[in-house]
Structure formats: structure tokens, C-alpha cells
Motif scaffolding. Structure first.
Motif, short mmCIF file in Angstrom:
data_model
loop_
_atom_site.label_atom_id
_atom_site.label_comp_id
_atom_site.label_asym_id
_atom_site.label_seq_id
_atom_site.Cartn_x
_atom_site.Cartn_y
_atom_site.Cartn_z
N PRO A 88 0.85 -1.19 0.00
CA PRO A 88 0.00 0.00 0.00
C PRO A 88 0.88 1.24 0.00
O PRO A 88 2.00 1.20 0.51
N TYR A 125 -7.04 -12.99 0.50
CA TYR A 125 -6.58 -12.46 -0.78
C TYR A 125 -7.76 -12.01 -1.63
O TYR A 125 -7.71 -10.97 -2.29
N GLN A 141 -10.65 -11.05 -0.49
CA GLN A 141 -11.22 -9.88 0.17
C GLN A 141 -10.45 -8.60 -0.13
O GLN A 141 -11.03 -7.60 -0.52
N ASP A 142 -9.16 -8.66 0.12
CA ASP A 142 -8.32 -7.46 0.03
C ASP A 142 -6.92 -7.89 -0.38
O ASP A 142 -6.06 -8.16 0.47
N ALA A 160 -3.76 -6.08 1.10
CA ALA A 160 -3.53 -6.33 2.52
C ALA A 160 -2.91 -7.71 2.71
O ALA A 160 -2.00 -7.89 3.52
N GLU A 161 -3.39 -8.69 1.94
CA GLU A 161 -2.85 -10.04 2.06
C GLU A 161 -1.41 -10.09 1.54
O GLU A 161 -0.55 -10.74 2.14
N HIS A 177 -3.85 -5.76 -9.31
CA HIS A 177 -4.47 -5.41 -8.02
C HIS A 177 -3.90 -4.11 -7.47
O HIS A 177 -4.64 -3.26 -6.97
N GLU A 226 -5.71 -0.41 -6.68
CA GLU A 226 -5.61 0.23 -5.36
C GLU A 226 -5.01 1.64 -5.48
O GLU A 226 -5.51 2.60 -4.89
N ARG A 244 -7.41 4.33 -6.76
CA ARG A 244 -8.33 4.92 -5.76
C ARG A 244 -7.68 6.13 -5.12
O ARG A 244 -8.31 7.18 -4.91
#
Length: 571
Positions: free
Chosen positions: A129, A184, A186-187, A190-191, A237, A241, A244
Motif C-alpha cells: 500500500p 486475498y 477480500q483485500d 492487505a494479504e 491489483h 488500489e 483509488r
RNA sequence: GGGCCCGUAGCUCAACGGAUAGAGCAAAGGGUUUCUAACCCUUAGGCUGGGGGUUCGAGUCCCUCCGGGCCCGCCA
């Protein structure tokens, strides 16, 4: 090219001095301190030694020689300074008509016409992130992009994603070992972050994991379909992210060519370096020595095991950009911890024969936490998305409190403009060189020297214009609207906007514009408090003051736009 | 060990080599029947880390010391 009123006044001041002296001297033209009753000043000290006269004598002679004219109403000497007073009506009227004529192009110039600048900025790492650390490059880069556009450059903004390198070996290995499929799903980011941290933990206990990572890394480089497919998925992915965040920041790029794009272009770089005889073998690796440039650490082109390194990719990147875009200048908006890297890169490019491009490392200090350096690996990190959301939330609470009568949708949009603006301004309002210790309250401040203070200036100005019914500007400008100290200070400050823009662009310091705008806000609020506009004595004066208010609003909006900060109409 | 950057009010920061170093926050006090008080006006707060030098003039340039940060070939 247009010469703005303030620059013209400075030039004429010098010319008047040259005429009086009868020789082409060069002297600084400065602003007198507030307590001196004049608009421009020329220190005469440098003339003293050669003329065998004291500076006050020289200043006195000059003051007597310069007669009141269309530009200067008075000249007088104070100590060794020649103080000049501008002819207010003429100067005010020039500034105001420039503002009317140019509108939101006021302050722009054509210096960069016909030249291209490539700006490398943001460049987050895939599969992690974005932290508040990435904010600086993104925001400073975006501001420099707009500033160069304002100077007429053709622009190429390139997001040089960190989407290649050995860290993907580690990630692929971790993925193969410890993936939590549901998480994974889900998010994914984050995973992936969890997997990255997990790998670092485990590798600390069992160093052989590093070898597994290297194997995966090699599979990826060789184009192994499984490794490749997963890597592409990670990139996809991550991009979603990042997008956004970019949407919230309202930042965009002309190109997003990550490091991986240049992977197949490194061989040519190596061949070229070898052909030119600047690359040499050393301890099994291929290097370029830079002793001629005074740099003792060489550039590594190829590792002992044959793999390329980030220097190699950065060289390939620069060469690709030069061939594709033909830039006069390339800016790298990257932290100052990479100063040596860029000195090496630029020196190597010159060795390779690409010396006619201006390379600039626009470096900036690190964002640290009170407890020390940020470290994703150790979970000691503040995520950019969280900061943005918190800022918007705080701004929303404030709008709800201050202006409950605004419609919901407008309060929402104001909260976004103010919250995101506050974050950007907190960064852009200070010199980029210094390290920043991250502090929530400081970064999210909504009062004093902050974005909302500047935005509120615009809102107040627009409020007056709206009530006045957007009447056309008054011309000629009524001289009485430059009579008070507040009005005159405001006009003079507006005249200096082009210079602030110019300085910020040339030094790559956006805070020059931020500081300018903060001063503009202070002057405007003082003016606003003490000078009635709609209630002015008569129609002429009212319309001229209205015009001044409109000019301040335009400059505020234009200046904030150059910093990537929007303004609301009401707040 | 070598190199680069930073050090300014209690805190966070400004200040093309130019006049008595300025803001914001925090502190104390005042201001709204008048264009939005997310504002304005007062007051207080400084050996610009220390010491040398260059200059008519240094927070700014040079040297040195102290403190902090960063970097120094097989990561990026």
C-alpha cells in the motif's frame, strides 16, 4: 514574451539608475521593509568603493537625478538605499488590466515553448500500500508538472512503478507457501502485505528462504508462465488500489511505464556501454567507473550472476525517454536518500553520450514517525489512504458545524476539497529539502497557515462577486481603489504572482508559490475586514474594488491549482 | 572511516548576500445589528547550535567543532 508590470517596474528602476550614472551598472532591486514608505529599493553600497563616495551620498545624488515620471512618483535616499515610490494609479491600472486580460493565465509565461520536460514522479512499489512517504513525490511532482505547464513546456508525466526486482521473488515464494485465499479474495493488497511481512520474519529465522526467493525471482525473469501470471495479477491489483488514491488526490499521468517495461531494453544499454569502452569487468560484475566525475562508487550494470540492477534499468529508462520524447529536461522527483544514485545515473548518462539533456534530481526529505523511520516490514507505517480519509472526515465535521444549511452533496464535496487540500498544502507549504516528522494534527490542521485558510480567502472573495452580480470589471481602474494601505498592499502583492511562479519553477520549490498564496490570503483577509466593497461610497469605487477582489480570487484559484489544490465556491 | 543534507521564538516553519530576522500553532487580551468569525486586531516570545573567516553588509558564502538525518558495487 509578456513582461508583467512588476518586472517592468524593476527594469525601469535599474534603467533610471543607469541613466543617472551614465554607465551600465548591475544592482539588486529589492523590496523595502514595511516601515519604509516606498515600493522598491536599490542598495547603493556596491558603488561606493569605486566612486570614492559614501553610499548615502550616491543614493542622494541618484534620488535628485530621478525626476517623477510615469512609472515613479518619487525617489528619495535613506541611508545607502535609493527608495522609489511607484506612481500608484498607473501601476495599479497596469496590474489590474493584466489580470482582466489574462484571467487564469495571469502569471503564465512562454519560457518553455517548444521544449519538453519529462517528470518522473510518484512511483510507488507494487504489492504494497502507498504510505504517507509516497505522498511527497506524488504531490511535489504533480505541482512541478503544472508549474512547467504554466511556463509553456510540453509535458510528459511518467509514473515509474516499482514493479520489478528481487522483492517479487520473495513475494512469489511467500504466496506459494502461506497464502490465505479468502483474505486475498477480500483485500489482495492487505494479504500481499501480510505475506511480505511474513516472509521477512521467516527469512530472519531461516536465511535459506532467501535462496528460494532468488529462484522465484529468476523464474520470473526467465518468463516462467506461473510466475509471470501471478506477477501480472499483483500489478493489476496494485494499480486498482493506487488508482483509488490517485482519484482522491486528483493526480494523473501521461504514462505509467514501470521498471518491468524496460527489462528487455537493458541489454542494449550494456552493449552500448561496452562498445564505448566505458563498461569494465570487476570481480565478475560489469561496472562503469565514474572517477572522472568525482564519484568513487561505480555504477553496477550487471551482477556476477548475470542479472541486471536498478541502475541498468534506470539507464534504459532515461535513454528510452530521450529517444521517445526528446526532452530538454528530465526531472526525477525522488527522496534525497537516493542522491548518490542519481549523481551516478546522470554521470553515466553523460559518459554514454546523452549529455545534452538537463537532468535534475528534485530531492526531498523523508517522512518519519516520532518513533523513527517508517518501515513497512515492521508494520511501523502510516498508510496514505487512511490519512486522506481521516482528513476528509475532519473537514466534513467542520463543514457540518460551520455551514449546516449547505445541501448534503455540496458539504460532501467541500469536505473532500478541503480535506485533501489540507494534506497537500501541509506538504507543499514547506521546503521539500527537510525531513518531516509525521504528525496527524499538524498534517490535518484546518486553521491558520493551512489550505482551508487560503480556500476561505477565495470563498470570501467569491461571495462579494456573487452578491455584486458578476458585473464586468471597471476600466479604467479607479485610482481611489489603490489609496488605502490595504488596497495598495494587495495590488502590489498581486503584481508579484508571476515572479513567485517563475521562482518556484526555476528552483523546483513549490513552497515558493504556497508562501506567496499564504501572504495573499493574509493581505486579503485584512483588506476584507477593513475595506467595504459593496458599500463603497459610489459606483466607480465600488466597481474598482470589486475588480480588485476578483483579481485576488483569480490569483488564489490559479495559484492553488498550480499546487494541485481545488477551491470551493462556498464552505 | 569517507561523502551529502539539515540545525532560526516553547512547537512547526518562512526569509533573490541588503535596512530593526517574519508567520502559523500554543499563551494572554480584544473584535460579529455591516461583503461567511475556517476570520481580524493587540501583547509576549530570538546570541538564527558554538567558534573563526570572506564582504560595505552574513540566518544566507567559506573553514571548523557539536547535534540530528541520509548514503557509501552485486536490494530498490
Amino acid at each position: 514574451m509578456t513582461e508583467y508590470a512588476f518586472a517592468r517596474a524593476k527594469r525601469e528602476a535599474l534603467e533610471a539608475v543607469r541613466r543617472a550614472l551614465g554607465e551600465p551598472v548591475d544592482l539588486p532591486v529589492v523590496l523595502p521593509p514595511a516601515e519604509v514608505n516606498a515600493d522598491l529599493a536599490i542598495p547603493c553600497f556596491p558603488l561606493a568603493a569605486q566612486r570614492r563616495k559614501s553610499p548615502p551620498e550616491i543614493a542622494g545624488d541618484l534620488a535628485r537625478a530621478i525626476q517623477p515620471g510615469p512609472t515613479f512618483a518619487a525617489a528619495e535616499a535613506t541611508g545607502g538605499y535609493l527608495n522609489l515610490t511607484l506612481a500608484r494609479p498607473a501601476f495599479a491600472s497596469s496590474v489590474m488590466s493584466e489580470l482582466i486580460r489574462l484571467g487564469d493565465r495571469y502569471g503564465s509565461n512562454a519560457e518553455g515553448a517548444g521544449r519538453t520536460v519529462v517528470i518522473d514522479f510518484s512511483a510507488p512499489n507494487v504489492a504494497k500500500p502507498m504510505s504517507v512517504g509516497h505522498l511527497r513525490s506524488t504531490i511535489i511532482g504533480a505541482a512541478l508538472y503544472k508549474l512547467h505547464g504554466f511556463s509553456g513546456y510540453r509535458l510528459v508525466g511518467d509514473n515509474h512503478l516499482g514493479d520489478w526486482g528481487t522483492q517479487f521473488g520473495a513475494l512469489l515464494h511467500a504466496y506459494s507457501m502461506w497464502l490465505d485465499g479468502d483474505a486475498y479474495e477480500q483485500d489482495p493488497i492487505a494479504e500481499l502485505l501480510r505475506l511480505y511481512v511474513k516472509f521477512e520474519e521467516e527469512a530472519g529465522k531461516d536465511p535459506s528462504l532467501r535462496d528460494r526467493a532468488r529462484e522465484w525471482s529468476l523464474r520470473l525473469e526467465r518468463g516462467d508462465p506461473d510466475a509471470r501470471r501471478l506477477w501480472e495479477e499483483f500489478v493489476r491489483h496494485s494499480m486498482a488500489e493506487f488508482q483509488r488514491t490517485y482519484d482522491l488526490l486528483e493526480v494523473s499521468f501521461d504514462h505509467t511505464l514501470g521498471e518491468s517495461f524496460y527489462e528487455d531494453k537493458t541489454r542494449e544499454v550494456i552493449e552500448q556501454a561496452v562498445a564505448r569502452g566505458i563498461a569494465v569487468e570487476d570481480e565478475g560484475a560489469l561496472i562503469i567507473r565514474l572517477d572522472n566525475a568525482g564519484i568513487t562508487t561505480p555504477v553496477l550494470l550487471r551482477r556476477r550472476d548475470g542479472a541486471t540492477l536498478y541502475h541498468t534499468r534506470d539507464l534504459a529508462t532515461a535513454i528510452y525517454r530521450i529517444r521517445t520524447f526528446r526532452p530538454a529536461r528530465i526531472l526525477y522527483v525522488v527522496g534525497s536518500d537516493q542522491r548518490l544514485h542519481f549523481r551516478q545515473l546522470f554521470a553515466a548518462l553523460r559518459e554514454l553520450g546523452f549529455g545534452d539533456v538537463e537532468y535534475v534530481h528534485v530531492d526531498f526529505g523523508l517522512v518519519r514517525l516520532p518513533e523513527g523511520r517508517m518501515s513497512t516490514r515492521r508494520g511501523r507505517v502510516v498508510f496514505l489512504q487512511d490519512v486522506l480519509e481521516e482528513a476528509i472526515e475532519r473537514a466534513r465535521a467542520l463543514v457540518d458545524e460551520k455551514n449546516p444549511e449547505l445541501p448534503d452533496s455540496e458539504r460532501e464535496s467541500v469536505a473532500r476539497i478541503v480535506g485533501v487540500g489540507a494534506i497537500k498544502y501541509a506538504d507543499l507549504s514547506q521546503s521539500r529539502i527537510k525531513n518531516i516528522v509525521f504528525d496527524w494534527n499538524r498534517m490535518l490542521s484546518l486553521e491558520g497557515d493551512s489550505a482551508p485558510y487560503l480556500q476561505y480567502t477565495y470563498v470570501r472573495a467569491r461571495g462579494i462577486i456573487r452578491k455584486a452580480g458578476d458585473a464586468p470589471p471597471a476600466e479604467p481602474f479607479d485610482a481611489r481603489a489603490a489609496a488605502s494601505a490595504q488596497e495598495w498592499a494587495l495590488i502590489k502583492h498581486l503584481s508579484r504572482f508571476p515572479e513567485a511562479v517563475h521562482d518556484a519553477t526555476h528552483t523546483y520549490f513549490p513552497h515558493v508559490v504556497a508562501n506567496y498564496l499564504f501572504q495573499l490570503a493574509q493581505l486579503f483577509h485584512t483588506f476584507y475586514h477593513e475595506i467595504p466593497v459593496l458599500q463603497a461610497e459610489d459606483e466607480d469605487l465600488r466597481r474598482s474594488r470589486q475588480h480588485l477582489v476578483g483579481g485576488a480570487a483569480t490569483v488564489m484559484r490559479t495559484g492553488l491549482d498550480l499546487l494541485g489544490i481545488r477551491v470551493p465556491e462556498r464552505m
